[in-house]
Design an enzyme around this catalytic site. Structure first.
Site, PDB file in Angstrom:
ATOM      1  N   ASP A   1       0.857  -1.190   0.000  1.00  0.00           N
ATOM      2  CA  ASP A   1       0.000   0.000   0.000  1.00  0.00           C
ATOM      3  C   ASP A   1       0.903   1.254   0.000  1.00  0.00           C
ATOM      4  O   ASP A   1       1.839   1.323  -0.781  1.00  0.00           O
ATOM      5  CB  ASP A   1      -0.933  -0.061   1.228  1.00  0.00           C
TER       6      ASP A   1
ATOM      7  N   TYR B   1      -2.933  11.388   0.296  1.00  0.00           N
ATOM      8  CA  TYR B   1      -3.488  11.173  -1.049  1.00  0.00           C
ATOM      9  C   TYR B   1      -3.434  12.453  -1.865  1.00  0.00           C
ATOM     10  O   TYR B   1      -3.129  12.436  -3.052  1.00  0.00           O
ATOM     11  CB  TYR B   1      -4.933  10.667  -0.944  1.00  0.00           C
TER      12      TYR B   1
ATOM     13  N   HIS C   1      -5.065  -7.976   0.826  1.00  0.00           N
ATOM     14  CA  HIS C   1      -4.269  -6.751   0.812  1.00  0.00           C
ATOM     15  C   HIS C   1      -3.432  -6.558   2.077  1.00  0.00           C
ATOM     16  O   HIS C   1      -2.317  -6.051   2.015  1.00  0.00           O
ATOM     17  CB  HIS C   1      -5.214  -5.559   0.634  1.00  0.00           C
TER      18      HIS C   1
END
Lengths: 456, 456
Positions: free
Chosen positions: A228, A369, A424
């Protein structure tokens, strides 16, 4: 449909040509190696700064006040509209599941235990470039005949250092003559590490901070593991500091540059361009649009949504656990409980939420982000530069997105592991398989370097 | 760059060809005109249902309990991380503005006045297809020589019936021999109207419900005004019931079909394809990605984010007011206070929030995005069908997105008004200009029909 696909193929090829033509290769960006991300007040207060620059032990404290307030907040939650009939997690977190989790968090979660879980490894804080950086630092016992090597473990969103708690004891136990000294920072803006006070701190800038942290604690060269955000930041470190990173183990050795985007797009139509077809029976695009709304929102208006999640523990829970559900297995969307109990313990999930809640860090976490998807960050062109750092790719079949290994970026792929299970949050879900693969990869990295030396 | 643009142009033209080739025109979709969206329990309880099917007066009540609880929630909000230095609304709602609004909501907003504001027009509820539908219904006095015509006013997100409160008195006052009987429903799932209990209620299905509501209160034929969701639902009604809609006045006469998407995309490069160039000095794509994160998230995981906004009044406030700020003028992103006080009163903003809060309807409101951007709804192909309903387009220069008037969809464009001021929430921001334009448009619609009759 075949005709349509062909025309689309043509469109994409023409687009790719244009895009690649536009990409320019130049030198690596020159980043300020001491860029200041903290307040101006701290910068001018040399006594305080000097003190905060020392490496100090850190302990997590669950104050009774914090616990009481949190419990009141949770218990006092509003009633929720029921889920649409016949749905589970397709519209997001299933509102029917809120009661169970709220009850568990207030009445069953053991806050004393939770606190000790978060304190089970030695932790420290030290100021780097203006930010108090928090990190776990476990120096293993190293018997004769065993080699200890430093390993930087990087978490992602909406995870935390908690992702690695099951793996840390395995990694710090000697195996076949190898053992890891692990350093697990809270990413800047996440959990117990400060966030930047001004815009511009993207993965490249965080790479500088983490490299400085590693140097500060005495490691000039080290290995990295990350998925990630950990993979994005890990590859930034492995690009900027190619001589210092001994090897990079990741679930995602993809990149975000001109060629890769075209490949990703085509991969939506021709899956084998991206993934072993036996591994994935779906294409990327199907899920990408459905599962990236949070990215889009966090990349543009992180503060608008971060505020509500910082003010509502139930909102935080639903937002975060939806990710742990769907990213662990896409079919979890069809399960009433999101399948969470099949992969994780309730303690693991709440421990992670406690870190976000007590540090009030969701907004600063989400800002990453915005900084990554900014023109300024993209303008650095980091992903246009290949890296010679040896890499090892571990692929979990149930991870939401196929993450194509990009061999134009990673020149030295030492190995690939294709698992039969896992999603994940691999370190949290399958710590044994995860740790075993890290050992295997680092063995291979060491051989890679040994062979290179022989070649000279 | 010129070369790149040309190549991109080529890409888009080839893509357009493929897309258009894929679009198939067939008959209008056959929607169930009595589809049941309520609970099965209600369907089987004929006595209750019969009672709820009657049209009953409705009053908003701000209970003291609700007010106290809300005030506690707001006052008890957590501290927030400060905005990044030098930023205003670029990362979303500016956290430094929370204090002012929280203080106003708790200490200055007059709840008694707010309640009367929401009750100033006659309101009703009646069950349509299983849903208790709430609507304002103002029947004006009609002096001799004045014609009264029914007008359905449709709000959007994150607005409510409150958007029209300043315009309603103007529209219900005779002007040049014309006056409106206005019907202002809360959209299903918004405010005081029930949301569907099962998936599938998109704009087309809402069009059926609203048409049934209009028939129920005695209007076979009527005019429509709507922006935002109101424009999407308005054009669905104007497509499905072309003989019943006498005219459609909207800020957005765009469509969401194959051709239009290509045009929108090209419009990002060649602005004059979409807009009068004197009116907009920017291209669409610049803002679209930056301002549609919420659409993406709400279209995919409405429940995950709706829950936190239903549990945190401050979260609700920041999420909603960010839209009222940026959509009213894009430059508001650069203002510390989001420019909100330049366009709206604080009362207007909080009245609107009160509707979402007291009805706990944010989650059901957000689900509309998921239903609209679904394959099922898209599969209806509503926007592939032109409509002969006469339309009038009013364009506000500061509305966030240029909304191209689609003449392939709207065959009878009776007029276009280009304003010199105003943004997305036009009725609320500039009620006089708004109401005057509605009168002007309906005059033109009447002439349009009169001429047509002569033609026969």
């Amino acid at each position: 449909m075949a005709k349509l696909s062909m025309i689309w193929g043509l469109v994409l090829v023409v687009g790719a040509t244009a895009w690649v033509a536009n990409a320019q290769s130049s030198g690596l960006p020159q980043l300020d190696q001491n860029e200041w991300w903290g307040s101006q007040v701290l910068l001018k207060d040399s006594a305080t700064l000097q003190s905060r620059k020392t490496i100090k032990p850190f302990h997590v404290t669950f104050s009774q006040e914090m616990i009481d307030y949190l419990k009141r907040r949770i218990s006092n939650h509003r009633s929720y509209v029921p889920p649409l009939e016949g749905t589970a997690f397709e519209y997001g977190f299933n509102p029917d599941q809120i009661g169970t989790w709220a009850d568990y968090w207030v009445n069953e979660y053991n806050f004393t235990t939770g606190e000790s879980v978060l304190n089970q490894f030695p932790q420290y804080k030290t100021n780097v470039q203006g930010l108090d950086m928090h990190f776990i630092w476990v120096k293993p016992e190293v018997p004769d005949g065993v080699t200890s090597v430093p390993l930087l473990l990087l978490h992602g969103f909406p995870g935390s250092i908690r992702e690695f708690f099951e793996a840390i004891p395995l990694l710090t136990t000697p195996t076949n003559g190898l053992v890891f000294e692990v350093i697990v920072p809270s990413l800047p803006g996440y959990g117990f590490s400060d966030g930047a006070v001004r815009p511009g701190m993207g993965p490249a800038q965080i790479a500088v901070i983490l490299k400085n942290l590693m140097k500060k604690i005495g490691h000039q060269k080290f290995y990295i593991q990350g998925g990630d955000w950990g993979s994005v930041i890990g590859r930034a470190i492995a690009t900027l500091y190619q001589d210092d990173v001994l090897g990079f183990h990741s679930t995602a050795l993809t990149v975000f540059n001109s060629c890769a985007e075209i490949l990703n797009l085509l991969g939506g139509y021709i899956a084998t361009l991206q993934v072993e077809i036996h591994q994935y029976n779906r294409t990327a695009l199907t899920n990408i649009a459905e599962e990236t709304g949070y990215v889009h929102l966090q990349a543009t208006k992180p503060d608008s949504v971060g505020i509500s999640l910082s003010d509502s523990p139930i909102g935080l829970l639903t937002y975060v656990l939806e990710k742990f559900s769907t990213w662990t297995h896409p079919s979890n969307r069809l399960r009433q409980d999101g399948g969470l109990f099949n992969h994780f313990t309730r303690e693991q999930m709440i421990d992670n939420l406690m870190i976000y809640w007590m540090t009030n860090s969701m907004t600063t976490a989400m800002r990453l982000y915005a900084e990554y998807f900014s023109r300024a960050h993209r303008g650095l062109g980091l992903d246009e530069h290949p890296t010679k750092v040896p890499v090892w790719n571990i692929k979990a079949p149930n991870d939401l997105f196929p993450q194509p290994l990009n061999k134009m970026k990673f020149l030295n792929v030492v190995g690939v592991t294709v698992l039969n299970d896992g999603g994940h949050f691999l370190a949290l879900e399958l710590p044994e398989a995860f740790a075993a693969d890290v050992f295997k990869a680092v063995e291979a990295f060491k051989k890679f370097h040994a062979n290179r030396r022989t070649d000279l």
